[in-house]
Scaffold this active site. Structure first.
Site, PDB file in Angstrom:
ATOM      1  N   TYR A  53       0.826  -1.222   0.000  1.00  0.00           N
ATOM      2  CA  TYR A  53       0.000   0.000   0.000  1.00  0.00           C
ATOM      3  C   TYR A  53       0.859   1.270   0.000  1.00  0.00           C
ATOM      4  O   TYR A  53       0.339   2.369  -0.150  1.00  0.00           O
ATOM      5  CB  TYR A  53      -0.951   0.041   1.208  1.00  0.00           C
ATOM      6  CG  TYR A  53      -1.933  -1.107   1.297  1.00  0.00           C
ATOM      7  CD1 TYR A  53      -2.110  -2.000   0.244  1.00  0.00           C
ATOM      8  CD2 TYR A  53      -2.700  -1.299   2.448  1.00  0.00           C
ATOM      9  CE1 TYR A  53      -3.004  -3.063   0.344  1.00  0.00           C
ATOM     10  CE2 TYR A  53      -3.598  -2.358   2.547  1.00  0.00           C
ATOM     11  CZ  TYR A  53      -3.742  -3.236   1.499  1.00  0.00           C
ATOM     12  OH  TYR A  53      -4.630  -4.278   1.601  1.00  0.00           O
ATOM     13  N   LEU A 192     -17.485  -3.259   2.257  1.00  0.00           N
ATOM     14  CA  LEU A 192     -18.574  -2.477   1.657  1.00  0.00           C
ATOM     15  C   LEU A 192     -18.646  -2.770   0.163  1.00  0.00           C
ATOM     16  O   LEU A 192     -19.317  -2.054  -0.586  1.00  0.00           O
ATOM     17  CB  LEU A 192     -18.329  -0.975   1.893  1.00  0.00           C
ATOM     18  CG  LEU A 192     -18.020  -0.581   3.348  1.00  0.00           C
ATOM     19  CD1 LEU A 192     -17.684   0.910   3.456  1.00  0.00           C
ATOM     20  CD2 LEU A 192     -19.191  -0.944   4.265  1.00  0.00           C
ATOM     21  N   ILE A 230     -12.788  -4.604   8.003  1.00  0.00           N
ATOM     22  CA  ILE A 230     -11.795  -3.522   7.995  1.00  0.00           C
ATOM     23  C   ILE A 230     -12.124  -2.518   6.884  1.00  0.00           C
ATOM     24  O   ILE A 230     -11.349  -2.345   5.932  1.00  0.00           O
ATOM     25  CB  ILE A 230     -10.367  -4.086   7.828  1.00  0.00           C
ATOM     26  CG1 ILE A 230     -10.309  -5.123   6.691  1.00  0.00           C
ATOM     27  CG2 ILE A 230      -9.883  -4.727   9.133  1.00  0.00           C
ATOM     28  CD1 ILE A 230      -8.863  -5.466   6.264  1.00  0.00           C
ATOM     29  N   LYS A 232     -12.265   0.607   4.589  1.00  0.00           N
ATOM     30  CA  LYS A 232     -11.378   1.754   4.372  1.00  0.00           C
ATOM     31  C   LYS A 232     -12.236   3.017   4.390  1.00  0.00           C
ATOM     32  O   LYS A 232     -13.291   3.079   3.737  1.00  0.00           O
ATOM     33  CB  LYS A 232     -10.674   1.631   3.020  1.00  0.00           C
ATOM     34  CG  LYS A 232      -9.778   2.818   2.708  1.00  0.00           C
ATOM     35  CD  LYS A 232     -10.272   3.585   1.519  1.00  0.00           C
ATOM     36  CE  LYS A 232      -9.317   4.673   1.090  1.00  0.00           C
ATOM     37  NZ  LYS A 232      -9.894   5.455  -0.036  1.00  0.00           N
ATOM     38  N   ASN A 242     -18.921   4.273  10.051  1.00  0.00           N
ATOM     39  CA  ASN A 242     -18.604   2.843  10.137  1.00  0.00           C
ATOM     40  C   ASN A 242     -18.450   2.406  11.593  1.00  0.00           C
ATOM     41  O   ASN A 242     -18.884   1.309  11.977  1.00  0.00           O
ATOM     42  CB  ASN A 242     -17.334   2.542   9.326  1.00  0.00           C
ATOM     43  CG  ASN A 242     -17.539   2.815   7.847  1.00  0.00           C
ATOM     44  OD1 ASN A 242     -18.674   2.858   7.365  1.00  0.00           O
ATOM     45  ND2 ASN A 242     -16.449   3.012   7.119  1.00  0.00           N
TER      46      ASN A 242
HETATM   47  P1  NAP Z   1     -14.236  -0.982   1.193  1.00  0.00           P
HETATM   48  O1  NAP Z   1     -13.772  -0.810   2.572  1.00  0.00           O
HETATM   49  O2  NAP Z   1     -15.295  -1.986   0.900  1.00  0.00           O
HETATM   50  O3  NAP Z   1     -14.741   0.385   0.568  1.00  0.00           O
HETATM   51  C1  NAP Z   1     -13.991   1.559   0.635  1.00  0.00           C
HETATM   52  C2  NAP Z   1     -14.743   2.658  -0.114  1.00  0.00           C
HETATM   53  O4  NAP Z   1     -15.975   2.948   0.558  1.00  0.00           O
HETATM   54  C3  NAP Z   1     -13.963   3.959  -0.161  1.00  0.00           C
HETATM   55  O5  NAP Z   1     -14.244   4.558  -1.419  1.00  0.00           O
HETATM   56  C4  NAP Z   1     -14.568   4.779   0.967  1.00  0.00           C
HETATM   57  O6  NAP Z   1     -14.498   6.157   0.705  1.00  0.00           O
HETATM   58  C5  NAP Z   1     -16.009   4.319   0.932  1.00  0.00           C
HETATM   59  N1  NAP Z   1     -16.648   4.406   2.262  1.00  0.00           N
HETATM   60  C6  NAP Z   1     -16.141   3.971   3.442  1.00  0.00           C
HETATM   61  N2  NAP Z   1     -17.031   4.133   4.440  1.00  0.00           N
HETATM   62  C7  NAP Z   1     -18.136   4.697   3.874  1.00  0.00           C
HETATM   63  C8  NAP Z   1     -19.387   5.107   4.390  1.00  0.00           C
HETATM   64  N3  NAP Z   1     -19.687   4.955   5.671  1.00  0.00           N
HETATM   65  N4  NAP Z   1     -20.289   5.665   3.526  1.00  0.00           N
HETATM   66  C9  NAP Z   1     -19.976   5.803   2.197  1.00  0.00           C
HETATM   67  N5  NAP Z   1     -18.810   5.425   1.656  1.00  0.00           N
HETATM   68  C10 NAP Z   1     -17.890   4.859   2.482  1.00  0.00           C
HETATM   69  O7  NAP Z   1     -13.007  -1.343   0.204  1.00  0.00           O
HETATM   70  P2  NAP Z   1     -11.458  -1.688   0.314  1.00  0.00           P
HETATM   71  O8  NAP Z   1     -10.643  -0.479   0.591  1.00  0.00           O
HETATM   72  O9  NAP Z   1     -11.150  -2.487  -0.906  1.00  0.00           O
HETATM   73  O10 NAP Z   1     -11.333  -2.712   1.534  1.00  0.00           O
HETATM   74  C11 NAP Z   1     -11.051  -2.329   2.862  1.00  0.00           C
HETATM   75  C12 NAP Z   1      -9.645  -2.674   3.280  1.00  0.00           C
HETATM   76  O11 NAP Z   1      -9.385  -4.052   3.142  1.00  0.00           O
HETATM   77  C13 NAP Z   1      -8.557  -2.049   2.402  1.00  0.00           C
HETATM   78  O12 NAP Z   1      -8.411  -0.665   2.612  1.00  0.00           O
HETATM   79  C14 NAP Z   1      -7.379  -2.878   2.818  1.00  0.00           C
HETATM   80  O13 NAP Z   1      -6.895  -2.468   4.088  1.00  0.00           O
HETATM   81  C15 NAP Z   1      -8.010  -4.267   2.865  1.00  0.00           C
HETATM   82  N6  NAP Z   1      -7.877  -5.012   1.598  1.00  0.00           N
HETATM   83  C16 NAP Z   1      -7.113  -6.137   1.602  1.00  0.00           C
HETATM   84  C17 NAP Z   1      -6.978  -6.872   0.437  1.00  0.00           C
HETATM   85  C18 NAP Z   1      -6.142  -8.117   0.462  1.00  0.00           C
HETATM   86  O14 NAP Z   1      -5.775  -8.634  -0.609  1.00  0.00           O
HETATM   87  N7  NAP Z   1      -5.855  -8.654   1.621  1.00  0.00           N
HETATM   88  C19 NAP Z   1      -7.609  -6.479  -0.754  1.00  0.00           C
HETATM   89  C20 NAP Z   1      -8.414  -5.334  -0.712  1.00  0.00           C
HETATM   90  C21 NAP Z   1      -8.544  -4.628   0.461  1.00  0.00           C
HETATM   91  P3  NAP Z   1     -13.464   7.167   1.455  1.00  0.00           P
HETATM   92  O15 NAP Z   1     -12.105   6.589   1.335  1.00  0.00           O
HETATM   93  O16 NAP Z   1     -13.659   8.434   0.697  1.00  0.00           O
HETATM   94  O17 NAP Z   1     -13.902   7.289   2.886  1.00  0.00           O
END
Ligand code: NAP
Length: 276
Positions: A53, A192, A230, A232, A242
């Site tokens: 990251y 999400l 978790i 983001k 959240n």
């Molecule tokens: P996510 O958490 O499903 O979605 C993040 C998106 O949702 C961002 O655009 C965020 O916007 C928005 N958001 C967050 N809270 C919100 C709310 N209450 N209302 C409206 N929009 C909201 O997606 P992700 O980042 O892919 O997954 C989360 C974490 O999982 C990652 O950050 C990472 O740490 C981990 N991850 C791990 C892997 C792996 O291979 N192990 C792969 C993917 C992700 P803003 O940023 O503008 O708040």
């Protein structure tokens, strides 16, 4: 309805707080450090990052600047697919600790079972870091049930968690069951569905019924399944929204309606994903 969920409200599984802050693509150094600080001061005690990251330094700055002791934070990072040979695990894990500005991490994951991953070699290095006390727990990520089984077999240290994509549009029942059989915690990434859950009528209806956001509904559903999430979030509004999911209790009808969603959507799908 869910204002002011206190910091000590978050349930844990095996010492891991069930709601954490994701940081993928939170790359602007100041914004990332500020998100982490805001989350910790809101009550979060779990932060997820990764070598890939490119923000471990900012995550460390956020932890250092928050009015919360480092020992009270469950900090997880991941070793990238190019660094999974024995010596590279040992070397790059230490580099991660340096960038994060900490003496240990609470959880170190194998990010993907791909490229330089070799179960015996990679996990021998993880076990050595565990023995040395540089990592409190060994984790894997994106492992299919058979890969998890092989990892449990060869790893001297216990495998504490498998971090996988999991949300109402990718419910992964077989994978959850396999993890339960091996006593491995499930951590949901993209909880999400990177925004895709917000448009689902089932989640909209439940959110309207409880007077909460669709994001909170998705997170409360995961918690009900015993899964750590978790999400983001960058700014205070999303971070707080959240966090307040912890006060949302879904009823049987809500859970059944989400369980019954048949459409699936995988948001993170690189060519080296083990399902491809
Ligand atoms: P996510 O958490 O499903 O979605 C993040 C998106 O949702 C961002 O655009 C965020 O916007 C928005 N958001 C967050 N809270 C919100 C709310 N209450 N209302 C409206 N929009 C909201 O997606 P992700 O980042 O892919 O997954 C989360 C974490 O999982 C990652 O950050 C990472 O740490 C981990 N991850 C791990 C892997 C792996 O291979 N192990 C792969 C993917 C992700 P803003 O940023 O503008 O708040």
């Amino acid at each position: 309805m869910t204002d002011d969920v206190p910091p000590d409200f978050c349930p844990t599984t095996n010492g891991m707080p069930m709601l954490g802050l994701g940081t993928w693509q939170n790359e602007d150094p100041d914004a990332c450090a500020e998100s982490v600080r805001t989350a910790l001061e809101t009550g979060y005690r779990h932060v997820d990052t990764a070598q890939a990251y490119d923000n471990e330094e900012s995550v460390g700055e956020g932890i250092a600047s928050a009015d919360v002791d480092r020992e009270d934070v469950f900090l997880a990072t991941k070793v990238w697919t190019s660094n999974l040979a024995y010596d590279d695990v040992l070397e790059t894990a230490r580099e991660s600790l340096d960038r994060l500005g900490v003496d240990y991490v609470d959880l170190l994951y194998v990010h993907w079972p791909a490229r330089t991953y070799d179960p015996e070699e990679t996990l021998a290095a993880f076990s050595e870091l565990y023995e040395e006390g540089l990592i409190e727990n060994v984790g894997v990520s994106n492992f299919l049930p058979e890969q998890l089984e092989a990892a449990v077999d060869v790893c001297d240290a216990p495998i504490a968690a498998n971090q996988v994509e999991l949300h109402p549009l990718l419910q992964q029942p077989e994978l959850r069951e396999a993890c339960a059989n091996y006593d491995v915690d499930v951590v949901a990434y993209s909880p999400l569905a990177r925004g895709a859950v917000f448009d689902r009528p089932e989640l909209r209806d439940i959110a309207a019924k409880h007077g909460v956001s669709e994001a909170q509904v998705s997170l409360a559903w995961l918690r009900e399944k015993g899964v750590t999430a978790i999400p983001k979030a960058t700014g205070e509004e999303h971070i707080r929204d959240n966090w307040e999911s912890l006060a949302l209790e879904l009823d049987r009808d809500d859970i059944d309606a989400i369980d019954a969603i048949e459409e699936t959507s995988r948001e993170v799908d690189p060519a080296f994903g083990p399902w491809n």
